[in-house]
Scaffold this active site. Structure first.
Site, PDB file in Angstrom:
ATOM      1  N   ASP A 128      -2.778  -2.374 -25.882  1.00  0.00           N
ATOM      2  CA  ASP A 128      -2.289  -2.013 -24.525  1.00  0.00           C
ATOM      3  C   ASP A 128      -0.600  -2.398 -24.472  1.00  0.00           C
ATOM      4  O   ASP A 128      -0.254  -3.399 -25.245  1.00  0.00           O
ATOM      5  CB  ASP A 128      -2.891  -2.773 -23.420  1.00  0.00           C
ATOM      6  CG  ASP A 128      -2.646  -1.845 -22.155  1.00  0.00           C
ATOM      7  OD1 ASP A 128      -1.957  -0.980 -22.070  1.00  0.00           O
ATOM      8  OD2 ASP A 128      -3.419  -2.339 -21.095  1.00  0.00           O
TER       9      ASP A 128
HETATM   10  C1  BGC Z   1      -1.947   0.333 -19.159  1.00  0.00           C
HETATM   11  C2  BGC Z   1      -2.636   1.342 -20.239  1.00  0.00           C
HETATM   12  C3  BGC Z   1      -1.581   2.465 -20.331  1.00  0.00           C
HETATM   13  C4  BGC Z   1      -0.562   1.865 -21.231  1.00  0.00           C
HETATM   14  C5  BGC Z   1       0.376   3.065 -21.200  1.00  0.00           C
HETATM   15  C6  BGC Z   1      -0.810  -0.056 -19.536  1.00  0.00           C
HETATM   16  O1  BGC Z   1       0.154  -0.692 -18.674  1.00  0.00           O
HETATM   17  O2  BGC Z   1      -2.783  -0.721 -19.110  1.00  0.00           O
HETATM   18  O3  BGC Z   1      -4.019   1.674 -19.416  1.00  0.00           O
HETATM   19  O4  BGC Z   1      -2.488   3.361 -21.130  1.00  0.00           O
HETATM   20  O5  BGC Z   1       0.077   1.151 -19.997  1.00  0.00           O
HETATM   21  O6  BGC Z   1       0.865   3.638 -20.163  1.00  0.00           O
END
Ligand code: BGC
Length: 767
Positions: free
Chosen positions: A235
Site C-alpha cells: 500500500d
Molecule cells: C490506499 C490504497 C490506494 C493507495 C493509492 C492508499 O492510501 O490505502 O487503497 O490504492 O493509497 O492511492
C-alpha cells in the site's frame, strides 16, 4: 518504447546491475514503476481505484485534490456487495477493465475486500461485506472481469486492515482461527479462482509484524498455500523495513522511496544480509507485470462512455436495498407529480461516492432532481438542511431550522420523498466514524415532515450502516441507496416509480445500537494495538450469537412482490479420509415461488450451523446464495453444493481445515433472520482428536478408542470412579476434566504411577 516479453525476463535479470535491480523494486513516482532505458524496460502505471479509474494525469497529490481524468463512477463497494449478483460484478469488472486499458494503465488498484469488522470503519464504503463468503464470491468475478482486458487488479488490503484509526502502524492482535475463518478466506477465494495480477499488502501490523514484511503472510500463506504467482505491491507508504520486505515477498514498494530504499537493498545484498535470489525473485515479478501489461497495451483500446454510464445506472438500480415498505412504493408518475414533494439537499447534491484514494472524477453526474427533470416530471423541491459539499452553497444564509420549516410547509398533506444520509465528511479513508447516527438536521427534518405529510419515503445515501431505530417508525418506506455512483439519481427515481423493483440485500447488518456490535468493545484499540477479542463473531455471527435485536438483519431486502420458500431437500454423504477438500459433501435444494403480483428477484440464502460443536461457533454462517428472477406465480428450484472445505473450521491443533462430525443445521430463506426452511442432518466424519499427552484430560484419553480402555485398565478399580457407571456422577465429572498426570502427581490414586503413565504415553502419546 521497446516491448518486453515474458521470455526476455531471465536474460534481463542476468544483465541488470545490482543497483538497477534494486531500483525496480520501487516506483519511479507516485503511480509508475521504474524504467531501465539501457535495457528497454519501460515503466507501467498503477492507479486507483475500486469503483472507477482515478488516473491523475498532471501533478499528483495522492489525495485527489488534483483532478483525475473523467471516468465512470460506479456505485462503491458497499452497494456492489448489496447486489449479491456475481454476473453483474463481472460486467462491472469488464467495464472498469476497458477504461483502464484505454487510459494506458496497467493495474487498477482494487477491489478492496477487507471485512467490515465494525460499521464505524471509515472505509467501509470501499468494502463489500461483513461476510467473507459473500465478499469472495463477489470480488472474484469483478477481478476476472477487469483482467479480461489484459490489465491487472490489485486485491487489497492484505490483510486485516479493518479500521482507519492508526492504520499505518496499528498492530492487529488476532488469533489464528479468526484470521483463517474471517479475514483471509475472501483473499484466498479471489487468489485461487481469479488470479489477480497483484495483491496489495496493507499498512497495519498483524500480531506485531508489518504486513509489508511478513514472510508468513506474503510467502507461506499467499504463495506457498494459495499458489499466488503475481506481484505483491505495498500500500502507498506501507513499507517499514524494505530489506525485510524483499525477503518476506514484497516485490514492489509504492510510491518511490526516492532512492533511500534502493540503497538499503544494494547494501544488504553486498553485506550478505539479503539473499540476491530474493531480490531476483522480486525483480522477475516486476518485469512479469510489465511484460503482461505491455502485451495488452500494444492494441489500440477504447470504451463506450455512454454504455458505461448506462451500466452504472443499472448497477445503482441493483445496489439499492428496500428496507421497509408499507405499500407506499412504487409511486405512479402521475401521483408523484400531483401529490409528492422531494425534500433533502442530497436530491440535488447527491452523495454518490466516498472520499480518499478511490475518489473518481465522474464522466457525468445525475442527481435525483436531474432525473426527474429529464423525465419531464415537475415535482416541488425543498433542500430541508444544509450540506457542506453542496455546490456554491445554494442556501448560504439560511439556517437548518428555516429550511426545515419551509420543507414541512411544502410537505403538508403530500407524499414526502426525503433524501437523507451521511455528509461526505462523516466517512472517509483516513479516519473512522464515532457513531452510527444520521446528522441531527436530517433526523429533525424527518420528524418535522412526518408530522404533516401523508406519507414519508426515506432514501438513504451512506457508505456504511447507519442507526435507524430512533426514527424509522416515522417512515412508510425506506430505500437504502448506499453511495450510488454517477447514475445513482436516475436509479433512485426509477426505483421510486417502479421502472425496476429493488433487488438489493444487505451485505452488512443494521444493528439497533452500536453497543451491540461485537467488535465495539475492542474498536479501534489503543496504544498501538487493536485486539480482535470478538474473534469470529463479526457482524451477524456475533449479533445472532448474543441474540441482539437488529433493525435490519444481514441478507435482508424487500422488493415489490413477495416470495415463498418450500421443499427443502438436504442430502449428506459420509466424509472419509479420502474426501478431498473440494469434494461435495452436502447437497441442498429448495423451491422459491413468486407469490405476489409483480416480477421480482429473489435472493435465496443458505446458512449452516453446527450446534453442540466442541468449538465456539456462530449460530449460522452464509455458505450459498443465488439470484432468481421470477414472474408472478413462477417457481424455481435452486440448488447448492457444499464441499468438505465449506463445512470445515480452522483447527488450531493441526493448523489446518478440519471437519467436525455431528449435527449440521441447514437453513434457507431471504435473510439471516428470515429462514423459513430448516433441516437437521448428521455429518458423518472421522472424529477429530488432539494428540494425547500427559496433560490431556481423562475425558480426552477415554474418548480415544484404544488409549481409553488402556488407561482404564491401568487404573484398575479407580477407573470405576469416573467411568460411565460411576456411583458418584459429580466426582466422575470432576475427575474427567482433570489432566491425567494429576492423578499420580496429586496422589489421587495409587492405581497409576508416573512410570505407568510414561508407559502409556510411549504407546499412545501423540496419537
Ligand atoms: C490506499 C490504497 C490506494 C493507495 C493509492 C492508499 O492510501 O490505502 O487503497 O490504492 O493509497 O492511492
Amino acid at each position: 518504447m521497446t516491448d518486453l516479453s515474458l521470455s526476455d525476463i531471465p536474460g534481463l535479470v542476468a544483465e541488470l546491475t545490482l543497483e538497477e535491480k534494486a531500483s525496480l523494486c520501487s516506483g519511479s513516482d507516485f503511480w509508475h514503476t521504474q524504467e531501465v532505458q539501457r535495457l528497454g524496460i519501460p515503466a507501467v502505471m498503477l492507479t486507483d481505484g475500486p469503483h472507477g479509474l482515478r488516473k491523475q494525469a498532471g501533478e499528483t497529490d495522492h489525495l485527489g485534490l488534483n483532478d483525475s481524468v473523467p471516468a465512470t463512477c460506479f456505485p462503491s463497494a458497499a452497494g456492489l456487495g448489496s447486489t449479491w449478483d456475481r454476473d453483474l460484478l463481472h460486467r462491472v469488472g469488464e467495464a472498469l477493465g476497458a477504461e483502464t486499458l484505454a487510459n494506458d494503465v496497467a493495474v487498477l488498484l482494487g477491489p478492496g475486500i477487507n471485512i467490515k469488522r465494525s460499521p464505524l470503519c471509515g472505509r467501509n464504503f470501499e468494502y463489500l461485506s461483513e461476510d467473507p463468503y459473500l465478499t469472495g464470491e463477489l470480488a472474484a468475478p469483478l477481478v476476472t472481469g477487469v483482467q479480461s482486458h489484459g490489465v491487472g487488479t490489485s486485491l487489497k488490503h492484505f490483510a486485516a486492515n479493518n479500521q482507519e484509526t492508526d492504520r499505518m502502524r496499528v498492530s492487529v492482535e488476532v488469533d489464528e482461527r479468526t484470521l483463517r475463518e474471517i479475514y483471509l478466506p475472501a483473499f484466498e477465494t479471489v487468489v485461487t479462482r481469479s488470479h489477480p495480477w497483484t495483491v496489495m499488502c496493507s499498512y497495519n501490523k498483524i500480531n506485531g509484524t508489518y504486513a509489508s514484511q511478513d514472510p508468513w503472510l506474503l510467502t507461506e500463506v499467499l504463495r506457498d498455500e494459495w499458489g499466488f504467482e503475481g506481484l505483491v505491491v505495498s500500500d502507498w507508504g506501507a513499507v517499514d523495513d524494505r530489506v525485510a520486505g524483499v525477503a518476506a515477498g514484497l516485490d514492489l514498494e509504492m510510491p518511490s522511496s526516492r532512492g533511500v530504499n534502493d540503497a538499503r537493498i544494494v547494501e544488504a545484498v553486498r553485506s550478505g544480509s539479503l539473499d540476491e535470489a530474493d531480490l531476483d525473485a522480486a525483480v522477475t515479478r516486476v518485469l512479469t507485470l510489465v511484460a503482461r501489461s505491455r502485451q495488452a497495451g500494444s492494441e489500440p483500446a477504447s470504451f463506450d462512455i455512454e454504455a458505461n454510464h448506462a451500466l452504472a445506472h443499472e448497477v445503482a438500480t441493483r445496489t439499492a436495498v428496500l428496507l421497509k415498505n408499507d405499500g407506499v412504493l412504487p409511486l405512479e408518475g402521475a401521483t408523484l407529480e400531483s401529490t409528492a414533494v422531494v425534500i433533502g439537499e442530497m436530491a440535488r447534491t447527491p452523495r454518490y461516492q466516498g472520499a480518499g484514494s478511490s475518489h473518481v472524477n465522474p464522466s457525468r453526474l445525475v442527481s435525483a432532481l436531474d432525473a426527474l427533470a429529464e423525465r419531464g416530471l415537475q415535482v416541488p423541491f425543498a433542500p430541508g438542511y444544509r450540506l457542506a459539499e453542496a455546490a456554491d452553497e445554494p442556501e448560504p444564509d439560511r439556517s437548518d431550522e428555516d429550511l426545515r420549516r419551509e420543507a414541512a410547509l411544502l410537505a403538508t398533506g403530500r407524499t414526502a420523498v426525503l433524501f437523507l444520509g451521511l455528509p461526505a465528511a462523516d466517512e472517509s479513508e483516513g479516519y473512522d466514524r464515532e457513531h452510527l447516527d444520521l446528522p441531527v438536521s436530517h433526523v429533525s427534518l424527518l420528524r418535522a415532515v412526518a408530522e404533516v405529510a401523508d406519507h414519508v419515503v426515506v432514501l438513504l445515501s451512506n457508505g456504511s450502516a447507519v442507526a435507524v431505530a430512533d426514527w424509522e417508525e416515522q417512515a412508510d418506506a425506506i430505500l437504502e441507496l448506499w453511495l450510488g455512483g454517477q447514475a445513482g439519481g436516475s436509479a433512485a427515481v426509477g426505483l421510486l416509480l417502479g421502472d425496476a423493483a429493488p433487488s438489493g440485500h444487505l451485505a452488512e447488518s443494521m444493528p439497533e445500537r452500536l453497543a451491540d456490535v461485537p467488535a465495539q468493545l475492542n474498536f479501534p484499540g489503543e496504544d498501538g494495538s487493536v485486539h480482535y477479542g470478538e474473534r469470529i463473531f463479526i457482524g451477524y455471527r456475533g449479533l445472532d450469537a448474543i441474540e441482539a435485536p437488529v433493525s435490519y438483519p444481514f441478507g435482508h431486502g424487500l422488493t415489490y412482490t413477495s416470495f415463498d420458500y418450500t421443499e427443502l431437500d438436504v442430502t449428506a454423504a459420509p466424509v472419509t479420509a479420502e474426501t478431498a477438500e473440494h469434494d461435495v459433501v452436502v447437497r441442498v435444494a429448495a423451491v422459491v415461488t413468486n407469490t405476489g403480483g409483480r416480477d421480482g428477484v429473489a435472493v435465496p440464502q443458505l446458512y449452516v450451523g453446527r450446534p453442540h460443536s466442541a468449538i465456539a461457533r456462530a449460530p449460522r454462517e452464509l455458505r450459498g446464495f443465488d439470484r432468481v428472477e421470477l414472474a408472478p406465480g413462477q417457481s424455481r428450484r435452486v440448488e447448492f453444493a457444499l464441499t468438505r472445505r465449506d463445512l470445515s473450521h480452522w483447527d488450531v491443533g493441526t493448523h489446518g481445515w478440519a471437519l467436525e462430525p455431528g449435527i449440521l443445521v441447514v437453513s434457507v430463506g431471504s435473510s439471516s433472520r428470515d429462514l423459513p426452511l430448516r433441516a437437521t442432518t448428521q455429518l458423518e466424519a472421522p472424529v477429530l482428536r488432539r494428540p494425547l499427552n500427559d496433560h490431556s484430560t481423562i475425558r480426552e484419553w477415554m474418548e480415544h478408542p484404544e488409549a481409553g480402555p488402556a488407561l482404564s485398565h491401568a487404573m484398575g478399580d479407580f477407573a470405576a470412579t469416573f467411568g460411565p457407571d460411576s456411583p458418584d456422577p459429580m466426582t466422575a465429572a470432576f475427575l474427567m476434566a482433570m489432566p491425567v498426570v494429576k492423578v499420580p502427581l496429586m496422589g489421587m490414586s495409587d492405581a497409576i504411577t508416573l512410570d505407568d503413565l510414561d508407559a502409556l504415553l510411549a504407546r499412545y502419546g501423540n496419537r
